[in-house]
Design a protein around this motif. Structure first.
Motif, PDB file in Angstrom:
ATOM      1  N   ILE A 185     -21.422  -1.886 -22.151  1.00 54.27           N
ATOM      2  CA  ILE A 185     -22.146  -2.723 -22.817  1.00 54.27           C
ATOM      3  C   ILE A 185     -21.811  -4.071 -21.948  1.00 54.27           C
ATOM      4  O   ILE A 185     -20.640  -4.690 -21.739  1.00 54.27           O
ATOM      5  CB  ILE A 185     -21.775  -3.115 -24.181  1.00 54.27           C
ATOM      6  CG1 ILE A 185     -22.199  -1.811 -25.204  1.00 54.27           C
ATOM      7  CG2 ILE A 185     -22.407  -4.366 -24.785  1.00 54.27           C
ATOM      8  CD1 ILE A 185     -20.946  -0.797 -25.115  1.00 54.27           C
ATOM      9  N   LEU A 186     -22.755  -4.483 -21.221  1.00 53.06           N
ATOM     10  CA  LEU A 186     -22.608  -5.783 -20.205  1.00 53.06           C
ATOM     11  C   LEU A 186     -22.838  -7.258 -20.781  1.00 53.06           C
ATOM     12  O   LEU A 186     -24.029  -7.274 -21.651  1.00 53.06           O
ATOM     13  CB  LEU A 186     -23.583  -5.586 -18.972  1.00 53.06           C
ATOM     14  CG  LEU A 186     -23.583  -4.238 -18.288  1.00 53.06           C
ATOM     15  CD1 LEU A 186     -24.768  -4.114 -17.245  1.00 53.06           C
ATOM     16  CD2 LEU A 186     -22.137  -4.064 -17.638  1.00 53.06           C
ATOM     17  N   MET A 187     -21.930  -7.892 -20.884  1.00 53.48           N
ATOM     18  CA  MET A 187     -22.246  -9.350 -21.367  1.00 53.48           C
ATOM     19  C   MET A 187     -21.711 -10.397 -20.410  1.00 53.48           C
ATOM     20  O   MET A 187     -20.727 -10.258 -19.742  1.00 53.48           O
ATOM     21  CB  MET A 187     -21.167  -9.468 -22.704  1.00 53.48           C
ATOM     22  CG  MET A 187     -21.194 -10.742 -23.318  1.00 53.48           C
ATOM     23  SD  MET A 187     -22.677 -11.115 -24.089  1.00 53.48           S
ATOM     24  CE  MET A 187     -22.520 -10.512 -25.735  1.00 53.48           C
ATOM     25  N   SER A 235     -16.263 -23.699 -24.818  1.00 50.19           N
ATOM     26  CA  SER A 235     -15.652 -22.875 -25.884  1.00 50.19           C
ATOM     27  C   SER A 235     -16.319 -22.684 -27.111  1.00 50.19           C
ATOM     28  O   SER A 235     -16.040 -21.812 -27.842  1.00 50.19           O
ATOM     29  CB  SER A 235     -14.232 -23.610 -26.301  1.00 50.19           C
ATOM     30  OG  SER A 235     -14.393 -25.053 -26.551  1.00 50.19           O
ATOM     31  N   ALA A 236     -17.135 -23.716 -27.404  1.00 49.29           N
ATOM     32  CA  ALA A 236     -18.086 -23.606 -28.643  1.00 49.29           C
ATOM     33  C   ALA A 236     -18.963 -22.358 -28.564  1.00 49.29           C
ATOM     34  O   ALA A 236     -19.274 -21.786 -29.563  1.00 49.29           O
ATOM     35  CB  ALA A 236     -18.774 -24.924 -28.965  1.00 49.29           C
ATOM     36  N   ALA A 237     -19.234 -21.976 -27.427  1.00 54.02           N
ATOM     37  CA  ALA A 237     -20.175 -20.787 -27.325  1.00 54.02           C
ATOM     38  C   ALA A 237     -19.576 -19.475 -27.357  1.00 54.02           C
ATOM     39  O   ALA A 237     -20.189 -18.260 -27.382  1.00 54.02           O
ATOM     40  CB  ALA A 237     -20.760 -20.832 -25.872  1.00 54.02           C
ATOM     41  N   ILE A 238     -18.400 -19.420 -27.254  1.00 52.59           N
ATOM     42  CA  ILE A 238     -17.610 -18.118 -27.391  1.00 52.59           C
ATOM     43  C   ILE A 238     -17.887 -17.111 -28.609  1.00 52.59           C
ATOM     44  O   ILE A 238     -18.071 -16.319 -28.637  1.00 52.59           O
ATOM     45  CB  ILE A 238     -16.004 -18.223 -27.023  1.00 52.59           C
ATOM     46  CG1 ILE A 238     -15.640 -18.678 -25.708  1.00 52.59           C
ATOM     47  CG2 ILE A 238     -15.259 -16.904 -27.458  1.00 52.59           C
ATOM     48  CD1 ILE A 238     -14.234 -19.311 -25.581  1.00 52.59           C
ATOM     49  N   ASP A 239     -17.938 -18.028 -29.745  1.00 54.37           N
ATOM     50  CA  ASP A 239     -18.053 -17.282 -31.068  1.00 54.37           C
ATOM     51  C   ASP A 239     -19.452 -16.574 -31.233  1.00 54.37           C
ATOM     52  O   ASP A 239     -19.482 -15.390 -31.701  1.00 54.37           O
ATOM     53  CB  ASP A 239     -18.215 -18.201 -32.327  1.00 54.37           C
ATOM     54  CG  ASP A 239     -16.569 -18.929 -32.361  1.00 54.37           C
ATOM     55  OD1 ASP A 239     -15.580 -18.165 -32.188  1.00 54.37           O
ATOM     56  OD2 ASP A 239     -16.379 -19.910 -33.098  1.00 54.37           O
ATOM     57  N   ALA A 240     -20.640 -17.070 -30.445  1.00 54.77           N
ATOM     58  CA  ALA A 240     -21.835 -16.522 -30.503  1.00 54.77           C
ATOM     59  C   ALA A 240     -21.568 -15.121 -29.576  1.00 54.77           C
ATOM     60  O   ALA A 240     -22.335 -14.104 -30.049  1.00 54.77           O
ATOM     61  CB  ALA A 240     -22.868 -17.478 -29.935  1.00 54.77           C
ATOM     62  N   SER A 241     -20.868 -15.356 -28.526  1.00 57.69           N
ATOM     63  CA  SER A 241     -20.732 -14.053 -27.617  1.00 57.69           C
ATOM     64  C   SER A 241     -20.028 -12.946 -28.401  1.00 57.69           C
ATOM     65  O   SER A 241     -20.194 -11.728 -28.291  1.00 57.69           O
ATOM     66  CB  SER A 241     -20.049 -14.446 -26.375  1.00 57.69           C
ATOM     67  OG  SER A 241     -21.030 -15.420 -25.677  1.00 57.69           O
ATOM     68  N   VAL A 242     -18.957 -13.323 -28.999  1.00 58.66           N
ATOM     69  CA  VAL A 242     -17.929 -12.177 -29.987  1.00 58.66           C
ATOM     70  C   VAL A 242     -18.980 -11.702 -30.936  1.00 58.66           C
ATOM     71  O   VAL A 242     -18.962 -10.657 -31.192  1.00 58.66           O
ATOM     72  CB  VAL A 242     -16.833 -13.141 -30.385  1.00 58.66           C
ATOM     73  CG1 VAL A 242     -16.237 -12.283 -31.390  1.00 58.66           C
ATOM     74  CG2 VAL A 242     -15.861 -13.492 -29.389  1.00 58.66           C
ATOM     75  N   ALA A 243     -19.559 -12.611 -31.697  1.00 56.72           N
ATOM     76  CA  ALA A 243     -20.737 -12.067 -32.733  1.00 56.72           C
ATOM     77  C   ALA A 243     -21.642 -11.057 -32.239  1.00 56.72           C
ATOM     78  O   ALA A 243     -21.920  -9.978 -32.874  1.00 56.72           O
ATOM     79  CB  ALA A 243     -21.242 -13.307 -33.484  1.00 56.72           C
ATOM     80  N   ALA A 244     -22.178 -11.262 -31.073  1.00 63.41           N
ATOM     81  CA  ALA A 244     -23.144 -10.476 -30.425  1.00 63.41           C
ATOM     82  C   ALA A 244     -22.619  -9.067 -30.218  1.00 63.41           C
ATOM     83  O   ALA A 244     -23.117  -8.028 -29.834  1.00 63.41           O
ATOM     84  CB  ALA A 244     -23.722 -10.983 -29.225  1.00 63.41           C
ATOM     85  N   LEU A 245     -21.453  -9.114 -29.912  1.00 63.95           N
ATOM     86  CA  LEU A 245     -20.646  -7.701 -29.536  1.00 63.95           C
ATOM     87  C   LEU A 245     -19.882  -7.127 -31.059  1.00 63.95           C
ATOM     88  O   LEU A 245     -19.034  -6.127 -30.812  1.00 63.95           O
ATOM     89  CB  LEU A 245     -19.566  -7.936 -28.343  1.00 63.95           C
ATOM     90  CG  LEU A 245     -20.385  -8.350 -27.282  1.00 63.95           C
ATOM     91  CD1 LEU A 245     -18.956  -8.766 -26.218  1.00 63.95           C
ATOM     92  CD2 LEU A 245     -21.000  -7.022 -26.616  1.00 63.95           C
ATOM     93  N   ASP A 246     -20.132  -7.698 -32.023  1.00 63.68           N
ATOM     94  CA  ASP A 246     -19.339  -7.230 -33.307  1.00 63.68           C
ATOM     95  C   ASP A 246     -19.503  -5.789 -33.447  1.00 63.68           C
ATOM     96  O   ASP A 246     -18.533  -5.278 -33.644  1.00 63.68           O
ATOM     97  CB  ASP A 246     -19.925  -8.031 -34.439  1.00 63.68           C
ATOM     98  CG  ASP A 246     -18.899  -8.197 -35.594  1.00 63.68           C
ATOM     99  OD1 ASP A 246     -17.739  -8.018 -35.379  1.00 63.68           O
ATOM    100  OD2 ASP A 246     -19.261  -7.988 -36.611  1.00 63.68           O
ATOM    101  N   GLY A 247     -20.785  -5.195 -33.292  1.00 64.88           N
ATOM    102  CA  GLY A 247     -20.611  -3.602 -33.327  1.00 64.88           C
ATOM    103  C   GLY A 247     -20.053  -2.712 -32.393  1.00 64.88           C
ATOM    104  O   GLY A 247     -20.125  -1.497 -32.718  1.00 64.88           O
ATOM    105  N   TRP A 248     -19.363  -3.278 -31.510  1.00 63.93           N
ATOM    106  CA  TRP A 248     -18.942  -2.705 -30.478  1.00 63.93           C
ATOM    107  C   TRP A 248     -17.343  -2.859 -30.174  1.00 63.93           C
ATOM    108  O   TRP A 248     -16.660  -2.402 -29.422  1.00 63.93           O
ATOM    109  CB  TRP A 248     -19.541  -2.742 -29.147  1.00 63.93           C
ATOM    110  CG  TRP A 248     -20.721  -2.118 -28.909  1.00 63.93           C
ATOM    111  CD1 TRP A 248     -21.250  -0.769 -29.065  1.00 63.93           C
ATOM    112  CD2 TRP A 248     -21.946  -2.931 -28.927  1.00 63.93           C
ATOM    113  NE1 TRP A 248     -22.466  -0.806 -28.765  1.00 63.93           N
ATOM    114  CE2 TRP A 248     -23.124  -2.007 -28.880  1.00 63.93           C
ATOM    115  CE3 TRP A 248     -22.253  -4.308 -28.742  1.00 63.93           C
ATOM    116  CZ2 TRP A 248     -24.200  -2.192 -28.918  1.00 63.93           C
ATOM    117  CZ3 TRP A 248     -23.562  -4.644 -28.558  1.00 63.93           C
ATOM    118  CH2 TRP A 248     -24.563  -3.641 -28.414  1.00 63.93           C
TER     119      TRP A 248
END
Length: 171
Positions: A4-6, A28-41
């Motif tokens: 899973i490439l991010m 740093s404000a954009a990190i949460d969106a990236s973490v949420a996009a990977l939540d299923g993994w």
């Protein structure tokens, strides 16, 4: 094996700058969106480029992430940190005419990036994870997708690689 490439979150102050290896911090404000996009993994091993903009995300996904230099962005040599508008058009045109061999700013060419990508694949085959998250940059992701046949030759260098969007690669 599934990767899973991010792409790292956007950089805080890189607009208009040439940066590959230049170690700019991410927004740093954009990190949460990236973490949420990977939540299923969650729970998978996490491999990261050593750049702080990648490690900021990777560290939120795994403690500690596995850092691999082969996942770094293209090295633009003396172009690093310069405004794209300040780089001679003739140099950019020379790079575009022979992207596989021309070394922008004396840095890396596309053949070197491809070699690093194949080095990473060999490392994953040895480690043999069933699946892994890979936090890296647009260049390595484009290379990975093209090498896997998910991008055509014309798209290899121009396909937009979004932040906070997982790209799935089956090896």
């Amino acid at each position: 094996m599934r990767l899973i490439l991010m792409r790292h979150p956007p950089v805080a102050s890189g607009s208009g700058l040439c940066y590959g290896r230049l170690d700019l911090p991410c927004d740093s404000a954009a990190i949460d969106a990236s973490v949420a996009a990977l939540d299923g993994w969650r729970g998978l091993p996490v491999y990261s480029s050593p750049a702080q903009r990648c490690l900021a995300l990777a560290g939120r996904l795994a403690a500690p992430p596995i850092v691999w230099p082969s996942l770094q962005e293209l090295d633009f040599g003396t172009w690093e940190g310069r405004r794209w508008d300040d780089i001679a058009r003739s140099e950019i045109d020379a790079w575009a005419a022979d992207i596989w061999h021309y070394r922008p700013g004396g840095g890396e060419n596309a053949a070197m990036l491809r070699s690093r990508w194949h080095e990473a694949i060999a490392g994953w085959r040895l480690a043999a994870p069933e699946a892994a998250i890979v936090v890296t940059h647009a260049g390595p992701i484009r290379m990975a997708l093209a090498e896997a046949g998910q991008l055509g030759a014309a798209e290899r260098w121009s396909a937009p690689i979004a932040h906070a969007r997982p790209y799935i690669l089956e090896l």
